[in-house]
Design an enzyme around this catalytic site. Structure first.
Site, mmCIF file in Angstrom:
data_model
loop_
_atom_site.group_PDB
_atom_site.id
_atom_site.type_symbol
_atom_site.label_atom_id
_atom_site.label_comp_id
_atom_site.label_asym_id
_atom_site.label_seq_id
_atom_site.Cartn_x
_atom_site.Cartn_y
_atom_site.Cartn_z
ATOM 1 N N VAL A 134 0.848 -1.201 0.000
ATOM 2 C CA VAL A 134 0.000 0.000 0.000
ATOM 3 C C VAL A 134 0.881 1.248 0.000
ATOM 4 O O VAL A 134 1.719 1.427 0.883
ATOM 5 C CB VAL A 134 -0.927 0.039 1.239
ATOM 6 C CG1 VAL A 134 -1.831 1.264 1.183
ATOM 7 C CG2 VAL A 134 -1.758 -1.234 1.341
ATOM 8 N N GLY A 189 4.942 6.479 -18.604
ATOM 9 C CA GLY A 189 5.195 5.194 -17.943
ATOM 10 C C GLY A 189 4.469 5.038 -16.616
ATOM 11 O O GLY A 189 4.699 4.072 -15.891
ATOM 12 N N LYS A 207 -6.107 -1.783 -1.841
ATOM 13 C CA LYS A 207 -5.354 -1.087 -0.782
ATOM 14 C C LYS A 207 -6.301 -0.655 0.343
ATOM 15 O O LYS A 207 -5.937 -0.727 1.525
ATOM 16 C CB LYS A 207 -4.620 0.110 -1.378
ATOM 17 C CG LYS A 207 -3.501 -0.311 -2.330
ATOM 18 C CD LYS A 207 -3.021 0.832 -3.210
ATOM 19 C CE LYS A 207 -1.893 0.401 -4.128
ATOM 20 N NZ LYS A 207 -1.567 1.393 -5.160
HETATM 21 N N1 HSE Z 1 -0.495 1.121 -10.359
HETATM 22 C C1 HSE Z 1 -0.244 1.555 -9.009
HETATM 23 C C2 HSE Z 1 -0.346 3.082 -8.940
HETATM 24 C C3 HSE Z 1 1.120 1.062 -8.579
HETATM 25 O O1 HSE Z 1 -0.453 3.755 -9.967
HETATM 26 O O2 HSE Z 1 -0.357 3.617 -7.835
HETATM 27 C C4 HSE Z 1 1.347 1.167 -7.118
HETATM 28 O O3 HSE Z 1 0.599 0.256 -6.387
#
Ligand code: HSE
Ligand code: NDP
Length: 433
Positions: A134, A189, A207
């Site tokens: 998290v 990215g 989360k």
């Molecule tokens: N894809 C997630 C984000 C990665 O953008 O926060 C971190 O858990």
């Protein structure tokens, strides 16, 4: 005194996070050894594609047989950074059976089946740590699980997904539409090729389940979390939010009910006042606001994703687990003794911002106000703008006082049935006041 026999770490996965874990373990080996009291050695690295070039990693350590690696019997710590449900779950439980503790970054698995993992860890006298699951680098799980263990947490509210915060921030600061902002997040990215888990709120919901379980000492699973993504948020919503002195964030909110008898967990876009600390969280950063009875309000802020930040959290756990092993002890296990039920979204008390297209003629405002009154929802403010296009329509923005979500959604349903309401342009919850 430094033990000379090294503690052995098996790394499952060597992608964005795993490759950084390996790099930091290698480059900081002396410091890690000094902090732990024994050297830590990378004993094997399980991957899917063995021929991929992985700089800085001894090719002799690479294997595609993750199961054999965790079954070796001489592994002290298994670091699981593969992700997904299987084979991660089977590998973690096998690791416990073969005498290893586990550090994982796998929010999806912990939110879906954390109880099984905890039970297996306890059965075999091993540790299960998951700080990285998290909010990436932000120390959050340990503060909730340990530092605040003597307090009573009533609310956890945060921005726990970096990709969606980046998109919403761009929409707010540049006036970009959702797709344009998503394209930029992809180019930089932040967003994955398939951004569904982020933009539809699944990642944040996982989360939220983990945070609610720890904060309220009860079991909360992914399916218990109410979830709405942020794909429907428009530039018009941001304009409306600005008129109210607000911005829009995708929030994960975990709350203990006022009577203390139940909890709720939810993820959805919401308007929050610009004066709220979460409103100033920009780009792909995460922040979590915790309200505890004795401590008051606490805020945790930092990078919530990325290889290096996430590896920082993983290695913090590796150090903790290694120290526990040297002391022949284990850290905290699952704490779910309150067994509080998770209430449905309808029970959540919140505020709505509703934007309606209505007929611009006498009595319409009274008709709309009556629907709110019939559902026991009190109106806070109303703004009406007549349209200049001669179509006899007006935009009506209603902001309510706090009311149960079921009453608010019942109100919207009834409004949709009025002949004079031509359309419901947007509905958004208002939080953080
Ligand atoms: N894809 C997630 C984000 C990665 O953008 O926060 C971190 O858990
Ligand atoms: P990647 O997709 O970059 O890496 C996954 C790794 O697992 C790859 O090395 C892949 O091998 C390996 N792998 C996949 N399947 C298997 C298998 N069956 N057996 C052995 N190895 C396998 O993922 P990330 O590093 O981004 O994420 C890892 C975990 O960390 C996930 O749980 C994620 O949710 C979590 N996390 C990620 C964050 C981030 O910013 N990326 C932030 C916080 C948490 P190969 O290299 O050969 O393809």
């Amino acid at each position: 005194m430094m033990r000379t026999r090294p503690l052995k770490v098996a790394l499952l996965g060597c992608g964005v996070v795993g490759s950084e874990v390996a790099r930091i373990m290698t480059t900081h080996a002396d410091d890690l050894a000094a902090r732990i009291g024994a050297p830590v050695e990378l004993a094997g690295v399980a991957v899917r594609r063995p021929d991929k070039v992985r700089g800085g990693i001894d090719p002799a350590l690479i294997t595609t047989d993750a199961t054999a690696l965790v079954k070796r019997g001489d592994i002290d710590v298994v670091v699981e950074v593969i992700g997904g449900i299987e084979p991660a779950r089977a590998l973690i439980t096998t690791a416990f059976e073969h005498g290893a503790s586990v550090v994982s970054a796998n929010k999806a698995l912990l939110a879906q089946d954390g109880a099984t993992l905890y039970a297996a860890a306890e059965r075999h006298g091993q540790d299960l740590y998951y700080e990285a699951a998290v909010a990436g680098a932000i120390p959050l799980i340990r503060p909730l699980r340990e530092s605040l263990a003597g307090d009573k947490i009533n609310r956890v509210m945060g921005i726990v997904n970096g990709t969606t915060n980046f998109i919403l921030d761009k929409m707010d600061s540049t006036g970009a539409g959702y797709q344009e902002a998503l394209d930029e997040a992809t180019a930089l990215g932040y967003a994955e090729a398939d951004p569904t888990a982020d933009v539809e709120g699944f990642d944040a919901a996982a989360k939220a389940a983990i945070l609610a379980g720890i904060a309220f000492h009860t079991r909360v699973r992914l399916d218990d979390v109410y979830r709405e993504g942020m794909t429907e948020v428009t530039a018009a919503d941001f304009a409306s939010a600005r008129q109210m002195g607000c911005t829009i964030k995708l929030l994960a909110i975990c709350e203990r009910a006022a009577d203390g008898e139940s909890v709720t967990a939810r993820v959805h876009p919401a308007m929050i006042p610009l004066s709220h600390p979460l409103a100033s969280v920009r780009e792909a950063y995460n922040a979590v606001f915790v309200e505890a009875e004795a401590a008051g309000q606490l805020m945790f802020y930092g990078p919530g994703a990325g290889g290096s930040p996430t590896a920082s959290a993983v290695l913090g756990d590796v150090v903790a687990v290694c120290r526990n092993r040297l002391n022949e002890a284990t850290g905290p296990g699952e704490s779910a003794y309150t067994q509080l039920p998770v209430s449905p979204m309808g029970d959540v008390v919140t505020r709505y911002h509703i934007s309606l297209d209505v007929a611009d003629k006498p009595g319409v405002l009274a008709q709309v106000a009556t629907v709110f009154a019939e559902h026991g929802v009190s109106i806070d403010t109303v703004r009406q703008h007549g349209r200049q296009d001669g179509g006899g329509e007006a935009s009506l923005v209603v902001v309510t006082h706090r009311a149960p979500d079921a009453a608010l959604s019942g109100t919207v349903e009834a409004l949709r049935k009025l002949d004079t309401v031509r359309g419901v342009a947007s509905i958004m919850r208002v939080e953080g006041e």
